[in-house]
Design a protein around this motif. Structure first.
Motif, PDB file in Angstrom:
ATOM      1  N   ARG A 121      -0.450   8.928 -11.104  1.00 48.42           N
ATOM      2  CA  ARG A 121      -0.367   7.466 -10.908  1.00 48.42           C
ATOM      3  C   ARG A 121      -1.323   7.039  -9.790  1.00 48.42           C
ATOM      4  N   ILE A 122      -1.785   5.798  -9.900  1.00 49.70           N
ATOM      5  CA  ILE A 122      -2.777   5.295  -8.932  1.00 49.70           C
ATOM      6  C   ILE A 122      -2.285   4.021  -8.255  1.00 49.70           C
ATOM      7  N   LEU A 123      -2.362   4.032  -6.934  1.00 52.45           N
ATOM      8  CA  LEU A 123      -2.113   2.817  -6.150  1.00 52.45           C
ATOM      9  C   LEU A 123      -3.464   2.275  -5.708  1.00 52.45           C
ATOM     10  N   ILE A 124      -3.722   0.996  -5.984  1.00 51.66           N
ATOM     11  CA  ILE A 124      -4.949   0.366  -5.474  1.00 51.66           C
ATOM     12  C   ILE A 124      -4.555  -0.512  -4.292  1.00 51.66           C
ATOM     13  N   MET A 125      -5.302  -0.388  -3.205  1.00 47.81           N
ATOM     14  CA  MET A 125      -5.024  -1.201  -2.015  1.00 47.81           C
ATOM     15  C   MET A 125      -6.207  -2.106  -1.744  1.00 47.81           C
ATOM     16  N   LEU A 171       3.452  12.287  -3.081  1.00 46.02           N
ATOM     17  CA  LEU A 171       4.256  12.135  -4.311  1.00 46.02           C
ATOM     18  C   LEU A 171       3.471  12.599  -5.548  1.00 46.02           C
ATOM     19  N   GLY A 172       2.267  13.135  -5.331  1.00 46.18           N
ATOM     20  CA  GLY A 172       1.490  13.674  -6.448  1.00 46.18           C
ATOM     21  C   GLY A 172       0.551  12.655  -7.077  1.00 46.18           C
ATOM     22  N   GLY A 173       0.512  11.457  -6.554  1.00 44.90           N
ATOM     23  CA  GLY A 173      -0.367  10.424  -7.097  1.00 44.90           C
ATOM     24  C   GLY A 173      -1.641  10.297  -6.281  1.00 44.90           C
ATOM     25  N   ASN A 174      -2.319   9.199  -6.456  1.00 39.78           N
ATOM     26  CA  ASN A 174      -3.580   8.976  -5.768  1.00 39.78           C
ATOM     27  C   ASN A 174      -3.697   7.524  -5.332  1.00 39.78           C
ATOM     28  N   SER A 175      -4.632   7.255  -4.426  1.00 41.39           N
ATOM     29  CA  SER A 175      -4.800   5.855  -4.020  1.00 41.39           C
ATOM     30  C   SER A 175      -6.281   5.541  -3.883  1.00 41.39           C
ATOM     31  N   ILE A 176      -6.594   4.274  -4.085  1.00 40.16           N
ATOM     32  CA  ILE A 176      -7.984   3.808  -3.935  1.00 40.16           C
ATOM     33  C   ILE A 176      -7.922   2.601  -3.007  1.00 40.16           C
ATOM     34  N   ARG A 229      -5.772  -3.424 -14.575  1.00 39.81           N
ATOM     35  CA  ARG A 229      -6.058  -2.550 -15.725  1.00 39.81           C
ATOM     36  C   ARG A 229      -6.490  -1.159 -15.266  1.00 39.81           C
ATOM     37  N   TYR A 230      -6.738  -0.998 -13.963  1.00 36.30           N
ATOM     38  CA  TYR A 230      -7.185   0.302 -13.436  1.00 36.30           C
ATOM     39  C   TYR A 230      -6.072   1.054 -12.703  1.00 36.30           C
ATOM     40  N   GLY A 231      -5.182   0.320 -12.064  1.00 34.02           N
ATOM     41  CA  GLY A 231      -4.167   0.975 -11.225  1.00 34.02           C
ATOM     42  C   GLY A 231      -2.770   0.729 -11.757  1.00 34.02           C
ATOM     43  N   ASP A 232      -1.812   1.516 -11.265  1.00 36.18           N
ATOM     44  CA  ASP A 232      -0.411   1.371 -11.698  1.00 36.18           C
ATOM     45  C   ASP A 232       0.375   0.466 -10.761  1.00 36.18           C
ATOM     46  N   CYS A 233      -0.195   0.173  -9.593  1.00 31.79           N
ATOM     47  CA  CYS A 233       0.482  -0.666  -8.606  1.00 31.79           C
ATOM     48  C   CYS A 233      -0.600  -1.144  -7.651  1.00 31.79           C
ATOM     49  N   THR A 239      -2.675 -16.284  -1.617  1.00 30.88           N
ATOM     50  CA  THR A 239      -3.547 -15.325  -2.328  1.00 30.88           C
ATOM     51  C   THR A 239      -2.717 -14.285  -3.063  1.00 30.88           C
ATOM     52  N   ILE A 240      -1.688 -13.777  -2.416  1.00 25.98           N
ATOM     53  CA  ILE A 240      -0.900 -12.716  -3.056  1.00 25.98           C
ATOM     54  C   ILE A 240      -0.055 -13.307  -4.195  1.00 25.98           C
ATOM     55  N   LEU A 241       0.358 -14.559  -4.041  1.00 19.84           N
ATOM     56  CA  LEU A 241       1.124 -15.203  -5.125  1.00 19.84           C
ATOM     57  C   LEU A 241       0.219 -15.377  -6.344  1.00 19.84           C
ATOM     58  N   GLU A 242      -1.002 -15.871  -6.110  1.00 18.78           N
ATOM     59  CA  GLU A 242      -1.952 -16.062  -7.224  1.00 18.78           C
ATOM     60  C   GLU A 242      -2.294 -14.730  -7.879  1.00 18.78           C
ATOM     61  N   PHE A 243      -2.477 -13.714  -7.031  1.00 12.43           N
ATOM     62  CA  PHE A 243      -2.815 -12.385  -7.552  1.00 12.43           C
ATOM     63  C   PHE A 243      -1.690 -11.885  -8.452  1.00 12.43           C
ATOM     64  N   SER A 244      -0.458 -12.000  -7.969  1.00 15.41           N
ATOM     65  CA  SER A 244       0.677 -11.411  -8.709  1.00 15.41           C
ATOM     66  C   SER A 244       0.888 -12.115 -10.050  1.00 15.41           C
ATOM     67  N   GLU A 245       0.581 -13.408 -10.104  1.00 12.98           N
ATOM     68  CA  GLU A 245       0.739 -14.134 -11.374  1.00 12.98           C
ATOM     69  C   GLU A 245      -0.220 -13.623 -12.449  1.00 12.98           C
ATOM     70  N   ASN A 246      -1.278 -12.950 -12.030  1.00 17.52           N
ATOM     71  CA  ASN A 246      -2.279 -12.476 -12.981  1.00 17.52           C
ATOM     72  C   ASN A 246      -2.360 -10.952 -13.062  1.00 17.52           C
ATOM     73  N   SER A 247      -1.390 -10.286 -12.455  1.00 15.81           N
ATOM     74  CA  SER A 247      -1.399  -8.819 -12.448  1.00 15.81           C
ATOM     75  C   SER A 247      -0.456  -8.288 -13.520  1.00 15.81           C
ATOM     76  N   ARG A 248      -0.900  -7.230 -14.212  1.00 16.40           N
ATOM     77  CA  ARG A 248      -0.047  -6.568 -15.209  1.00 16.40           C
ATOM     78  C   ARG A 248       0.868  -5.537 -14.565  1.00 16.40           C
ATOM     79  N   VAL A 249       0.601  -5.210 -13.293  1.00 16.99           N
ATOM     80  CA  VAL A 249       1.344  -4.124 -12.644  1.00 16.99           C
ATOM     81  C   VAL A 249       2.007  -4.657 -11.363  1.00 16.99           C
ATOM     82  N   PRO A 250       2.982  -3.923 -10.823  1.00 19.41           N
ATOM     83  CA  PRO A 250       3.678  -4.404  -9.627  1.00 19.41           C
ATOM     84  C   PRO A 250       2.734  -4.626  -8.441  1.00 19.41           C
TER      85      PRO A 250
END
Ligand code: CP
Ligand code: NVA
Length: 308
Positions: free
Chosen positions: A38-42, A62-67, A91-95, A105-116
């Motif tokens: 799994r991938i976390l994008i920051m 936890l065995g995942g990765n981050s970018i 579309r690239y990350g899981d969270c 900004t974070i509200l606008e982002f979350s409205e258009n995000s497919r992931v948490p």
């Protein structure tokens, strides 16, 4: 599910993250492959030491990765919208964890995000910090009911999440801030509503000496948050009576614990002798961000697996 405000979590969800943090801290190896692949994008617009590195370490352990991407490495400054950026990154990350200047900004982002989406600090809240701090309180006290916490200083993002988090879990909270620097009004109203459901107290005062009386925990944060640098002169003047020092602590119980989310500005909001004292639990707070972030990531990413 997203964690943009700490109040996105119902009481039982917040408790469950805190109980899971305890288990993960005690038995870390049991979770080492839990987020395999799994991938976390920051995406961060502001600096970070603790939040960034504890999230990255949490994913790796936890065995995942981050970018990690700094806003300056994206096209946000040259016309690409936050909405389109969210559509692409999700579309690239899981969270996705965001640290943003404007809460909008974070509200606008979350409205258009497919992931948490996780709020890794905004102008309005710092929910993951407070989830971790509530775990630190739980680790020491083994309960929330009947605990008294005093927050002294700026009614900022950390204070807003602390007000909501304490009220959701039934911790009594007093905030002492100078006039004009009180916590957000809508947050106070929401916190009072939660506290009524829990028979706990939310008090907003001006006098720091009154606020620390009978407190089990005294919490402070910087007087000049990231983005407030232009107001530094007025702020240092407004907050000078709000320093956590030996004199102020004469009004508190001798065994009260001292909390700070860090980074600390030693000699301003807190003195060296207090932050370095035996009552200080600031290093435990910083460590617990790693464990709490694991519990948060497991909740958001496992929930997603169940629903996808
Ligand atoms: N407490 C906290 O969020 O610290 P950083 O700004 O270093 O992430
Ligand atoms: N209130 C501070 C918290 C830093 C972790 C800020 O926003 O800069």
């Amino acid at each position: 599910m997203n964690i943009i405000s700490i109040a996105d979590l119902k009481r039982h969800e917040l408790e469950s993250i805190i109980f899971n943090t305890k288990e993960i801290k005690e038995k870390p190896l049991r979770y080492r492959n839990s987020l395999d692949g799994r991938i976390l994008i920051m995406l961060f617009e502001k600096p970070s030491l603790r939040t960034r590195i504890s999230l990255e370490s949490a994913m790796l352990q936890l065995g995942g990765n981050s970018i990690y991407i700094d806003r300056r490495d994206t096209h946000l400054g040259r016309g690409e919208t936050i909405e389109d950026t969210a559509r692409i990154l999700s579309r690239y990350g899981d969270c996705i964890a965001l640290r943003v200047n404007e809460h909008e900004t974070i509200l606008e982002f979350s409205e258009n995000s497919r992931v948490p989406v996780i709020n890794a600090l905004s102008s309005m809240e710092h929910p993951c910090q407070i989830i971790s701090d509530l775990f630190t309180i739980y680790e020491i006290e083994g309960k929330f009911k009947g605990i008294n916490l005093a927050y002294i200083g700026d009614g900022n993002n950390v204070c807003n999440s602390l007000l909501l988090g304490c009220a959701i879990l039934g911790v009594n909270i007093r905030v002492a801030s100078p006039p004009g620097y009180e916590p957000d009004k809508e947050i106070i109203v929401r916190a009072i509503k939660f506290s009524r459901e829990n028979n706990s107290l939310v008090e907003i005062l001006e006098n720091p000496r009154e606020a620390v009386k009978g407190a089990n925990f005294i919490y402070t944060d910087v007087w000049v948050s990231m983005g407030d640098e232009d107001e530094e002169k007025e702020r240092l003047e407004a907050f000078k009576e709000y320093q956590i020092n030996r004199e102020l602590l004469k009004n508190a119980d001798s065994d009260c614990k001292i909390m700070h989310c860090l980074p600390a500005h030693r000699g301003l909001e807190i003195t060296d002798d207090v932050i370095d004292s035996e009552n200080s639990i600031v290093w435990e707070q910083a460590e617990n961000k790693l464990h709490a972030h694991k519990a948060i990531l497991l909740k958001l990413l496992n929930e997603r697996t169940m629903h996808s």
